[in-house]
Design a protein around this motif. Sequence first.
Motif, short mmCIF file in Angstrom:
data_model
loop_
_atom_site.label_atom_id
_atom_site.label_comp_id
_atom_site.label_asym_id
_atom_site.label_seq_id
_atom_site.Cartn_x
_atom_site.Cartn_y
_atom_site.Cartn_z
N PHE A 1 38.47 36.39 40.43
CA PHE A 1 37.25 36.63 39.82
C PHE A 1 36.95 38.13 39.57
N ILE A 2 36.96 38.86 40.76
CA ILE A 2 36.75 39.99 40.86
C ILE A 2 37.78 40.87 40.30
N GLU A 3 38.98 40.57 40.36
CA GLU A 3 39.80 41.26 39.58
C GLU A 3 39.71 41.34 38.15
N GLN A 4 39.27 40.07 37.87
CA GLN A 4 38.90 39.91 36.24
C GLN A 4 37.77 40.71 35.74
N PHE A 5 36.87 40.68 36.70
CA PHE A 5 35.56 41.18 36.37
C PHE A 5 35.06 42.19 37.47
N PRO A 6 35.77 43.19 37.35
CA PRO A 6 35.58 44.29 38.52
C PRO A 6 34.15 44.92 38.55
N GLN A 7 33.36 44.68 37.55
CA GLN A 7 31.85 45.45 37.53
C GLN A 7 31.03 44.45 38.43
N THR A 8 31.47 43.42 38.86
CA THR A 8 30.56 42.36 39.65
C THR A 8 30.33 42.63 40.76
N LEU A 9 28.81 42.71 40.95
CA LEU A 9 28.01 43.19 42.43
C LEU A 9 27.77 42.08 43.32
N VAL A 10 28.42 41.88 44.44
CA VAL A 10 28.08 41.04 45.53
C VAL A 10 27.20 41.41 46.31
N GLU A 11 26.16 40.71 46.68
CA GLU A 11 25.02 41.40 47.71
C GLU A 11 24.78 39.94 48.72
N LEU A 12 25.46 40.35 50.06
CA LEU A 12 25.32 39.15 51.10
C LEU A 12 24.18 39.45 51.77
N MET A 13 23.48 38.44 52.16
CA MET A 13 22.09 38.41 52.96
C MET A 13 22.37 37.47 53.96
N PRO A 14 23.07 37.63 55.10
CA PRO A 14 23.16 36.59 56.04
C PRO A 14 22.02 36.27 56.97
N GLN A 15 21.03 37.12 56.91
CA GLN A 15 19.76 37.07 57.63
C GLN A 15 19.02 35.83 56.87
N ALA A 16 18.99 35.68 55.45
CA ALA A 16 18.28 35.06 54.60
C ALA A 16 19.28 33.83 54.35
N GLY A 17 20.51 33.87 54.75
CA GLY A 17 21.42 32.53 54.26
C GLY A 17 21.52 32.68 52.49
N GLU A 18 21.79 33.82 51.94
CA GLU A 18 21.53 33.84 50.53
C GLU A 18 22.88 34.88 50.17
N VAL A 19 23.33 34.38 48.93
CA VAL A 19 24.58 35.34 48.33
C VAL A 19 23.83 35.58 46.92
N ARG A 20 23.95 36.79 46.49
CA ARG A 20 23.35 36.93 45.19
C ARG A 20 24.49 37.63 44.42
N LEU A 21 24.73 37.37 43.24
CA LEU A 21 25.92 37.53 42.30
C LEU A 21 25.05 38.45 41.22
N LEU A 22 25.66 39.59 40.80
CA LEU A 22 25.30 40.16 39.42
C LEU A 22 26.75 40.28 38.80
N VAL A 23 26.59 39.48 37.61
CA VAL A 23 28.00 39.24 36.95
C VAL A 23 27.81 39.61 35.30
N PRO A 24 28.80 40.15 34.63
CA PRO A 24 28.52 40.62 33.51
C PRO A 24 28.36 39.04 32.59
N THR A 25 27.79 39.19 31.41
CA THR A 25 27.59 38.03 30.47
C THR A 25 28.99 37.36 30.20
N PRO A 26 30.14 37.90 29.76
CA PRO A 26 31.35 37.25 29.60
C PRO A 26 31.67 36.31 30.74
N ALA A 27 31.21 36.53 32.01
CA ALA A 27 31.53 35.89 32.95
C ALA A 27 30.86 34.59 33.24
N LEU A 28 29.80 34.18 32.29
CA LEU A 28 28.84 33.02 32.70
C LEU A 28 29.52 31.92 31.56
N ARG A 29 29.29 30.80 32.15
CA ARG A 29 29.64 29.63 30.97
C ARG A 29 28.71 29.52 29.96
#
Length: 790
Positions: free
Chosen positions: A101-129
Motif C-alpha cells: 500500500f505504501i509503495e503504491q501510495f507513498p504520500q500516505t501518512l501513518v500516525e501511531l498512537m500507542p498510548q491511546a491505542g489508535e492508528v490514524r491514516l491520511l491517504v490520497p483520495t484514489p486510495a479510498l474505495r
Amino acid sequence: MNAVTRSTVSAMTLALYTQAATATPFDSETLRLRGIDPGLATYLSQTARFTEGVHAVRLWVNGQPKGIVQARFDVVGALCIDRAVHDAGELIDTGSSCGDFIEQFPQTLVELMPQAGEVRLLVPTPALRTASADLTAFTQGGVAGLLNYDVQGLYNQFNGQRSRFLSANTEAGVNAGDWILRSRQLYSSAQGKASLQHMEAYAQRTFSDQQAMLQLGQINLSNPVLAGARVTGAQWMSETALSASGSGARVQGIAATQARVDVRQSGVLIYSTVVPAGPFKLNDIPQVDRRRDLEVTVIEADGERRIFTVLAATLGLDLPARGFALGIGQLRDSGRSAQEPWVLSAGGSYPLAPASSVSSGAFLAQGYNAGGAGLNLQPWSGSQVQGLVQAAHASESDERGLQGSISLNQQLGARWSALISAGRQTIGYRELIDSAWNQATDQRGRLRDQYALGLGWSHPWTGSLSGTWSTTTDFDGQRSSRAQVNWGRRLGPASLTATGQWQLAGDGGLGNALYLSASLPLSNGLNWRSTARHDAAGIRLGSGVQGPWDERTQYRVAAERASRTGEVSYNGGVSRLTRASQLDVGYASYGPGSHGYSGAARGAVVVHEDGITLSPYPLQDTFGLLTLENVADVQIDTPGGSVWTDRKGRAVLPQLAPFGRSNVQVATASLPRNVDVHQGAATLQAGRGAVPRITFGVEVTRRLLLQVQDEAGRRLDRDTGVTDDQGRLVTLVQEDGAVFVPNVHASPQLWSHTADKQPCRLQFELPANPDADAYYEQAVAQCRVQENES
C-alpha cells in the motif's frame, strides 16, 4: 495499589510505551543502581512504537472513525497495512504484502498512537474505495432458504363471551444464484373458523449489466401513474424503480382495549396484528397498490368493530423513481364473480430538469384501456408538487371517464410544514379491478372526490404538533370526514404526548377519542407513565411502569380506572429478545369475569449448507451469514439490529443494503474474557439477492498472574525483564515477584533472571481447561536455572 493492579497496569504500559520520540541512550550502570534491568535499555531507547504482534486498535482514515481492527505490527513497531486494515478502513486492495500500500501510495501518512491505542491514516483520495456504478463489483451468489414468521395470538373473555384469534404472517423463500424466490401467506383463525390466504409467490433477479430486474409469478404490476394490478405473469423493470417501492404504509389510531387490527386494500386482507389499549402506530404495512385507500378494522376485546379508511393521499407523496416498468399477466384475486383478463402494463419516469420529472403509463386489457401522465416539480425552495391525470375506457359497459389529483408538500420556514391533496373523478371512470366485476354497480354511490390536509409545527418551547384532516364525497352526496392530531413535548426528563381523533362526518369510523400521556424516567432504566383517555365510554385514568428486567427483557405493568363506573382494569406483559426470536406475552383484566391473554413471536429460520440458524428479525431480500469460530452468545451489531451467535458461533445478518454498504461489527464487550477477535468490523457490499458469508477469526488467550520464586525460594527482583524463548520482552517483574503474562499461548516459554542475575526459566502448571469468565488466572511459578541454555 495491589499487586494485581500494578501488574496489569505495568503490562499495558509496556505494550503501549511512547515516552521517547527519538532514539535515547541509556546508561546501563545507572539503570542497575536504580533497580531496573539493564536489558531494557535496547527496548526503551527506541522511538514510540507498538510492540511486535497483533493489537486491537481504533482506526481512523482521513479523520473518519472506522471502528476497531486487529492490526499487525512488525519487530520495529511499524504498521502492516494488510487485508484487515484494507477492509476496516475501506481502502482499495493493493496486495497481501505489508508494504504494497505504501509503495503504491507513498504520500500516505501513518500516525501511531500507542498510548491511546489508535492508528490514524491520511491517504490520497484514489486510495479510498468508492461505490462502483458497475453492479458486478458487488458480492453476488450464495444459497440459503428462509422462513419469516410473525405469529399473534389473542384470547378474550368479556361479559361471559369468549373470543379466540390467531394469525400467522409467513414468508418462505430461497436465495440462490442471485435469484430470489418468495411465497407470502396469511393464516388466520377467529372463533374456530380458520382461513389460509395465499398472497403471492414470485421469483426475481437483478441483471447487473442492464441494471434491471425480472419478476415472474404472482406479482403486482408496477406503473408510475396508474393503480397497479395483482397478476400472474412477468415484469421487467429498472432496479432503482423497485428499490423505491420497498417502504410500506403507516396506519395510526386509538384502541379502547387490547384489540385486533385488520388492514384491507381492495377487499384483500393484507395485514393483521394485535395492539394494546391506547394509541397505536403500524409501520411498513405491505400494500397491494400504493394508490388505493386502506380499510382498517379495529376489533375490541368485547367484540365491538370499528372501521375507518386511510386515504392514500394522507400517506404522503409517492414520487416515482427514475426508470421504466413493463409487465404482462392475467388478473388474479379480483373477486369470486369477477373476470380475469390479461393485462399489459407499461410506464416510465424520467427527469426533465434537475427539479422536475415527467411520468407516463398505460394499461391494455381485455375490455379495458387506460392511460395517464404525471408531472413532479420542485417549483421553489422546500416544495414538492405532484400532478396526475388518468383516463380510462371500459368497453363492455362503454363507460369513459377521467380522474385527476394534485398534491403539494411544502416546508413553511423552519417551523411549519404542510401537505395538501385533492382528487376528483368523473362518474364514468373505472379502475381495472372495477371493470372486471360481473355485477351492476350503483354509480351514484361511488366516490366522486377526496381532499386531505396535513400540518406540522415544531418549536423548542411548544414541542411538535401535527394534524391531518381528510374528507370524501360520493356522487350521491354522502360525505365522510376524519381528523387526527398528535402533539409531543419534552419537559426536562419528562415526555408529554397527546393524540386526538374525530369522526366529523359519516357513519362508522373509530369515533371521537382523546388520549393524553406523561412519562418520567426513574432509576435503573425504569419509566413511569400516566395516561388519560376520553371516548364514548367516558374518561379512563391510568398509570403504570415499564423497564428492563435485563439487557434483553422488558416488562410493563399498568392499571386503569373508568370514572363513569369506577371499574378498575389491569394489564401487564413481558417482551424478550432472544438469540432466536422476539417474544411477547401479555395479560389484561377488564373487571370481574372479563380478561384477556396475548402472545406473539417474530423472527426467521435460515437453512444453509452448514445447518440451520435462527434470527430474531425477519429477513429482507438481501441478507448474510456470519461465523465467529465456535464462540457463542457474542453480540453482533448489524444494520438490521443486534444479533447474537449461536452455540456454533453463527449468526444471521438480517438486512443488508442491496448494492450499498452495510457495516457489521462485533460488540467486543460481549466476548468471553479469554477470547480476542482478529478483526472486529467489516463493510459488506452485496448485490440484491446475494447471501454473503463473513468469518471473523478469533484467538483464545490465556492471561496469567504468576507469583515467581527462584529455586532458593527468593522472589525475583522488581523490574526484571521477562522474555520469550526468542529473547523478546514480554513483561516486567512486579513487586513481590508478581508477573503478569498477557497471553501464555503466544509465549509458552518464559525466561528471566534470578536475584544473582543468572538466567532462569519459569516453570508452572495450569489446569487443562481455563475459566472463560475470568480475565486472568493465578498460579505459582519457579524460575529454574537451566544448564547450557541462555
